[in-house]
Write a protein that holds these residues in place. Structure first.
Motif, PDB file in Angstrom:
ATOM      1  N   ARG A 108       0.825  -1.215   0.000  1.00 56.24           N
ATOM      2  CA  ARG A 108       0.000   0.000   0.000  1.00 56.24           C
ATOM      3  C   ARG A 108       0.858   1.264   0.000  1.00 56.24           C
ATOM      4  NH1 ARG A 108      -5.153   1.804   0.948  1.00 56.24           N
ATOM      5  NH2 ARG A 108      -5.872  -0.358   0.932  1.00 56.24           N
ATOM      6  N   LEU A 109       1.926   1.273   0.784  1.00 50.55           N
ATOM      7  CA  LEU A 109       2.783   2.461   0.823  1.00 50.55           C
ATOM      8  C   LEU A 109       3.417   2.717  -0.542  1.00 50.55           C
ATOM      9  CD1 LEU A 109       4.584   2.165   4.280  1.00 50.55           C
ATOM     10  CD2 LEU A 109       2.967   3.932   3.579  1.00 50.55           C
ATOM     11  N   GLY A 110       3.862   1.648  -1.204  1.00 48.74           N
ATOM     12  CA  GLY A 110       4.450   1.822  -2.528  1.00 48.74           C
ATOM     13  C   GLY A 110       3.459   2.359  -3.531  1.00 48.74           C
ATOM     14  N   ALA A 111       2.226   1.866  -3.499  1.00 50.13           N
ATOM     15  CA  ALA A 111       1.198   2.366  -4.403  1.00 50.13           C
ATOM     16  C   ALA A 111       0.866   3.824  -4.100  1.00 50.13           C
ATOM     17  CB  ALA A 111      -0.058   1.495  -4.294  1.00 50.13           C
ATOM     18  N   ALA A 112       0.777   4.163  -2.812  1.00 49.19           N
ATOM     19  CA  ALA A 112       0.457   5.542  -2.427  1.00 49.19           C
ATOM     20  C   ALA A 112       1.593   6.493  -2.806  1.00 49.19           C
ATOM     21  CB  ALA A 112       0.171   5.612  -0.938  1.00 49.19           C
ATOM     22  N   ALA A 113       2.849   6.042  -2.687  1.00 48.92           N
ATOM     23  CA  ALA A 113       3.983   6.891  -3.060  1.00 48.92           C
ATOM     24  C   ALA A 113       3.950   7.222  -4.541  1.00 48.92           C
ATOM     25  CB  ALA A 113       5.290   6.192  -2.698  1.00 48.92           C
ATOM     26  N   ARG A 114       3.643   6.242  -5.355  1.00 47.04           N
ATOM     27  CA  ARG A 114       3.576   6.481  -6.804  1.00 47.04           C
ATOM     28  C   ARG A 114       2.423   7.409  -7.155  1.00 47.04           C
ATOM     29  NH1 ARG A 114       5.877   1.567  -5.747  1.00 47.04           N
ATOM     30  NH2 ARG A 114       7.383   0.724  -7.259  1.00 47.04           N
ATOM     31  N   ALA A 150       9.673   7.905   3.296  1.00 53.13           N
ATOM     32  CA  ALA A 150      10.747   6.928   3.110  1.00 53.13           C
ATOM     33  C   ALA A 150      10.574   6.123   1.829  1.00 53.13           C
ATOM     34  CB  ALA A 150      10.809   5.989   4.310  1.00 53.13           C
ATOM     35  N   LYS A 151       9.368   6.087   1.291  1.00 54.20           N
ATOM     36  CA  LYS A 151       9.105   5.328   0.068  1.00 54.20           C
ATOM     37  C   LYS A 151       9.400   6.125  -1.200  1.00 54.20           C
ATOM     38  CE  LYS A 151       7.675   1.322   1.568  1.00 54.20           C
ATOM     39  NZ  LYS A 151       8.322   0.058   1.146  1.00 54.20           N
ATOM     40  N   LEU A 152       9.660   7.410  -1.045  1.00 53.36           N
ATOM     41  CA  LEU A 152       9.950   8.254  -2.213  1.00 53.36           C
ATOM     42  C   LEU A 152      11.430   8.152  -2.547  1.00 53.36           C
ATOM     43  CD1 LEU A 152       7.793  11.349  -1.192  1.00 53.36           C
ATOM     44  CD2 LEU A 152       7.238   9.612  -2.911  1.00 53.36           C
ATOM     45  N   LYS A 153      11.766   7.293  -3.481  1.00 47.71           N
ATOM     46  CA  LYS A 153      13.155   7.031  -3.823  1.00 47.71           C
ATOM     47  C   LYS A 153      13.819   8.292  -4.390  1.00 47.71           C
ATOM     48  CE  LYS A 153      12.178   2.208  -4.988  1.00 47.71           C
ATOM     49  NZ  LYS A 153      12.282   1.165  -6.042  1.00 47.71           N
ATOM     50  N   PRO A 154      15.103   8.512  -4.079  1.00 46.55           N
ATOM     51  CA  PRO A 154      15.793   9.695  -4.612  1.00 46.55           C
ATOM     52  C   PRO A 154      15.730   9.783  -6.134  1.00 46.55           C
ATOM     53  CG  PRO A 154      17.099   8.681  -2.884  1.00 46.55           C
ATOM     54  CD  PRO A 154      15.949   7.755  -3.133  1.00 46.55           C
ATOM     55  N   GLU A 155      15.845   8.632  -6.809  1.00 45.79           N
ATOM     56  CA  GLU A 155      15.797   8.683  -8.271  1.00 45.79           C
ATOM     57  C   GLU A 155      14.413   9.076  -8.777  1.00 45.79           C
ATOM     58  OE1 GLU A 155      15.840   4.178  -7.183  1.00 45.79           O
ATOM     59  OE2 GLU A 155      16.638   6.077  -6.417  1.00 45.79           O
ATOM     60  N   TRP A 156      13.367   8.742  -8.011  1.00 54.45           N
ATOM     61  CA  TRP A 156      12.022   9.176  -8.397  1.00 54.45           C
ATOM     62  C   TRP A 156      11.887  10.692  -8.251  1.00 54.45           C
ATOM     63  CZ3 TRP A 156       8.450   5.173  -5.460  1.00 54.45           C
ATOM     64  CH2 TRP A 156       8.588   3.914  -6.067  1.00 54.45           C
ATOM     65  N   VAL A 183       8.975  26.311  -7.076  1.00 53.95           N
ATOM     66  CA  VAL A 183       9.131  25.195  -6.144  1.00 53.95           C
ATOM     67  C   VAL A 183       7.877  24.327  -6.170  1.00 53.95           C
ATOM     68  CG1 VAL A 183       9.451  24.542  -3.731  1.00 53.95           C
ATOM     69  CG2 VAL A 183      10.671  26.529  -4.667  1.00 53.95           C
ATOM     70  N   LEU A 184       8.082  23.037  -6.323  1.00 54.73           N
ATOM     71  CA  LEU A 184       6.993  22.071  -6.270  1.00 54.73           C
ATOM     72  C   LEU A 184       7.061  21.372  -4.909  1.00 54.73           C
ATOM     73  CD1 LEU A 184       4.693  20.420  -7.521  1.00 54.73           C
ATOM     74  CD2 LEU A 184       6.425  18.973  -8.615  1.00 54.73           C
ATOM     75  N   GLN A 185       6.093  21.678  -4.060  1.00 52.10           N
ATOM     76  CA  GLN A 185       6.077  21.111  -2.711  1.00 52.10           C
ATOM     77  C   GLN A 185       5.089  19.943  -2.653  1.00 52.10           C
ATOM     78  OE1 GLN A 185       4.172  22.986   0.940  1.00 52.10           O
ATOM     79  NE2 GLN A 185       6.351  23.345   1.393  1.00 52.10           N
ATOM     80  N   LEU A 186       5.597  18.789  -2.246  1.00 51.09           N
ATOM     81  CA  LEU A 186       4.784  17.589  -2.106  1.00 51.09           C
ATOM     82  C   LEU A 186       4.685  17.263  -0.620  1.00 51.09           C
ATOM     83  CD1 LEU A 186       3.305  15.145  -3.345  1.00 51.09           C
ATOM     84  CD2 LEU A 186       5.531  14.017  -3.579  1.00 51.09           C
ATOM     85  N   THR A 187       3.465  17.266  -0.103  1.00 48.06           N
ATOM     86  CA  THR A 187       3.238  17.011   1.319  1.00 48.06           C
ATOM     87  C   THR A 187       2.657  15.622   1.491  1.00 48.06           C
ATOM     88  OG1 THR A 187       2.805  19.375   1.664  1.00 48.06           O
ATOM     89  CG2 THR A 187       2.156  17.867   3.424  1.00 48.06           C
ATOM     90  N   VAL A 188       3.314  14.813   2.350  1.00 49.69           N
ATOM     91  CA  VAL A 188       2.932  13.410   2.507  1.00 49.69           C
ATOM     92  C   VAL A 188       2.919  13.038   3.981  1.00 49.69           C
ATOM     93  CG1 VAL A 188       3.926  12.780   0.263  1.00 49.69           C
ATOM     94  CG2 VAL A 188       5.327  12.596   2.333  1.00 49.69           C
ATOM     95  N   HIS A 189       2.289  11.921   4.277  1.00 48.11           N
ATOM     96  CA  HIS A 189       2.374  11.328   5.612  1.00 48.11           C
ATOM     97  C   HIS A 189       3.830  10.920   5.860  1.00 48.11           C
ATOM     98  CE1 HIS A 189       1.995   8.263   8.772  1.00 48.11           C
ATOM     99  NE2 HIS A 189       0.863   8.851   9.104  1.00 48.11           N
ATOM    100  N   ALA A 232       7.476  17.821   2.153  1.00 47.57           N
ATOM    101  CA  ALA A 232       7.019  18.193   3.501  1.00 47.57           C
ATOM    102  C   ALA A 232       6.231  17.021   4.075  1.00 47.57           C
ATOM    103  CB  ALA A 232       6.149  19.445   3.432  1.00 47.57           C
ATOM    104  N   VAL A 233       6.205  16.930   5.400  1.00 49.25           N
ATOM    105  CA  VAL A 233       5.455  15.843   6.034  1.00 49.25           C
ATOM    106  C   VAL A 233       4.359  16.419   6.916  1.00 49.25           C
ATOM    107  CG1 VAL A 233       7.383  14.218   5.967  1.00 49.25           C
ATOM    108  CG2 VAL A 233       7.096  15.702   7.954  1.00 49.25           C
ATOM    109  N   ASP A 234       3.269  15.677   7.000  1.00 45.40           N
ATOM    110  CA  ASP A 234       2.135  16.075   7.826  1.00 45.40           C
ATOM    111  C   ASP A 234       1.523  14.805   8.414  1.00 45.40           C
ATOM    112  OD1 ASP A 234      -0.164  16.962   9.010  1.00 45.40           O
ATOM    113  OD2 ASP A 234      -0.930  18.037   7.253  1.00 45.40           O
ATOM    114  N   PRO A 235       1.728  14.540   9.707  1.00 43.79           N
ATOM    115  CA  PRO A 235       1.189  13.315  10.316  1.00 43.79           C
ATOM    116  C   PRO A 235      -0.326  13.234  10.272  1.00 43.79           C
ATOM    117  CG  PRO A 235       2.827  14.358  11.742  1.00 43.79           C
ATOM    118  CD  PRO A 235       2.508  15.338  10.661  1.00 43.79           C
ATOM    119  N   ALA A 236      -0.985  14.344  10.063  1.00 44.40           N
ATOM    120  CA  ALA A 236      -2.449  14.338  10.031  1.00 44.40           C
ATOM    121  C   ALA A 236      -3.002  13.820   8.709  1.00 44.40           C
ATOM    122  CB  ALA A 236      -2.983  15.738  10.301  1.00 44.40           C
ATOM    123  N   LEU A 237      -2.147  13.759   7.699  1.00 49.54           N
ATOM    124  CA  LEU A 237      -2.603  13.283   6.401  1.00 49.54           C
ATOM    125  C   LEU A 237      -2.777  11.769   6.412  1.00 49.54           C
ATOM    126  CD1 LEU A 237      -0.493  15.177   3.698  1.00 49.54           C
ATOM    127  CD2 LEU A 237      -2.932  15.422   4.160  1.00 49.54           C
TER     128      LEU A 237
END
Length: 325
Positions: free
Chosen positions: A253-259, A287-293, A276-282, A308-313
């Motif tokens: 599930r985490l891999g699918a959500a990261a993509r 950790a699932k967002l690979k550097p090459e991606w 700047v393109l800001q991507l906010t994730v749980h 950016a991270v947001d634990p509420a997401l």
């Protein structure tokens, strides 16, 4: 009168995955999700036969690309230690606590080659707006609505089980669910053993009506099917070539959500201005967002990418925005 549009596979090369929808007009008929580096049905492979199972024409091959495959219909003359040219017939399947081996046949044997359903597909920059999101959300929740009810789909090691929940008489609920069942099978790319748990329909005539509706809805979809029994249960068996969308969410599930988060970032970059393109994730998704991606995201969008991270997401609720600085 204009002719209805013929079905057409549209393919989107995303970051970390390839997405495909079979579309007729504005209607999604089927979906596929392919992750790079995975074995696929129809793919050629080479491997060494490490074991030949006694009393059968089956064996185990160690693939040059890594991993093992269960090889069926082995020629009599093949011996252990021999290198074989193979065709993958089913990709490996991850399950809770184990990995089912890929399945293969020796290349050149009858029915060894499997045509790719996407071979005639058309690559597009973006799939039509909203359609992939609709399929993805349905697969993520493992459910599809129908009038006054819902189809719920569960993946188990033995089979995929479809449950029906609705308001009305058992016959009416069962009949109303049939189109959603057919849609779930195609949208989620379900194969193998499939059990459908309809409401208990007491009258034989009513059970026959549901069987006939299901037969009509699944026309053209290769499968075998039992008649509904007295408890409302129907079993289907269809070719299984790889992990369904439901398998993806059940085991990665985490891999699918990261993509999907990366796709949302690409869409945000298409729709606005900002350096700047800001991507906010749980936090678990970061950790699932690979550097090459992320490098590929920056290259494709021409923006500086910030995470950016947001634990509420929720895991599935990543969002992206362009920022002017």
């Amino acid at each position: 009168m204009a002719r209805p549009a013929s079905p057409d596979w549209l393919i989107e090369d995303g970051i970390g995955e390839t997405r495909a929808l079979l579309i007729a007009g504005e209607q999604v008929l089927a979906a596929r999700m392919i992750w790079p580096g995975e074995l696929r049905a129809g793919q050629p492979a080479r491997g060494k036969l490490t074991a030949k199972l006694k009393g059968s024409r089956r064996g185990v091959a160690l693939l040059e690309s890594g991993g093992e495959a269960l090889v069926d219909h082995l020629p009599q003359a093949v011996t252990e230690g021999q290198m074989l040219d193979l065709v993958i017939t089913r990709a490996p399947l991850a399950e809770r606590g184990r990995l089912k081996r890929a399945q293969a046949r020796v290349a050149g044997t009858d029915n060894s080659a499997l045509p790719s359903s996407l071979a005639e597909g058309r690559t597009v920059r973006r799939l039509p707006a909203g359609l992939w999101e609709e399929v993805w959300q349905a697969a993520s929740s493992a459910s599809l609505d129908f009038p006054n009810g819902e189809v719920l789909v569960s993946v188990t090691p033995a089979m995929t089980v479809i449950d029906i929940d609705g308001i009305g008489s058992p016959r009416d609920v069962a009949l109303a669910a049939v189109p959603a069942i057919a849609r779930a099978l195609a949208w989620f790319e379900i194969g193998g053993n499939i059990g459908i748990d309809f409401p208990t329909v007491a009258a034989k005539a009513d059970r026959r009506a549901v069987d006939e509706a299901l037969e009509a809805a699944l026309e053209g979809w290769p499968h075998e099917r039992t008649a509904m029994n007295g408890f409302g249960f129907v079993q289907l068996v269809a070719r299984l070539e790889g992990p369904s969308l439901l398998h993806r969410f059940a085991t990665a599930r985490l891999g699918a959500a990261a993509r999907m988060a990366l796709r949302r970032a690409e869409l945000a970059a298409d729709e606005g201005t900002g350096r700047v393109l800001q991507l906010t994730v749980h936090p678990a998704l970061k950790a699932k967002l690979k550097p090459e991606w992320l490098d590929e995201l920056a290259r494709r969008t021409g923006r500086v990418v910030e995470i950016a991270v947001d634990p509420a997401l929720a895991i599935e609720a990543a969002n992206a925005q362009l920022i002017v600085r």
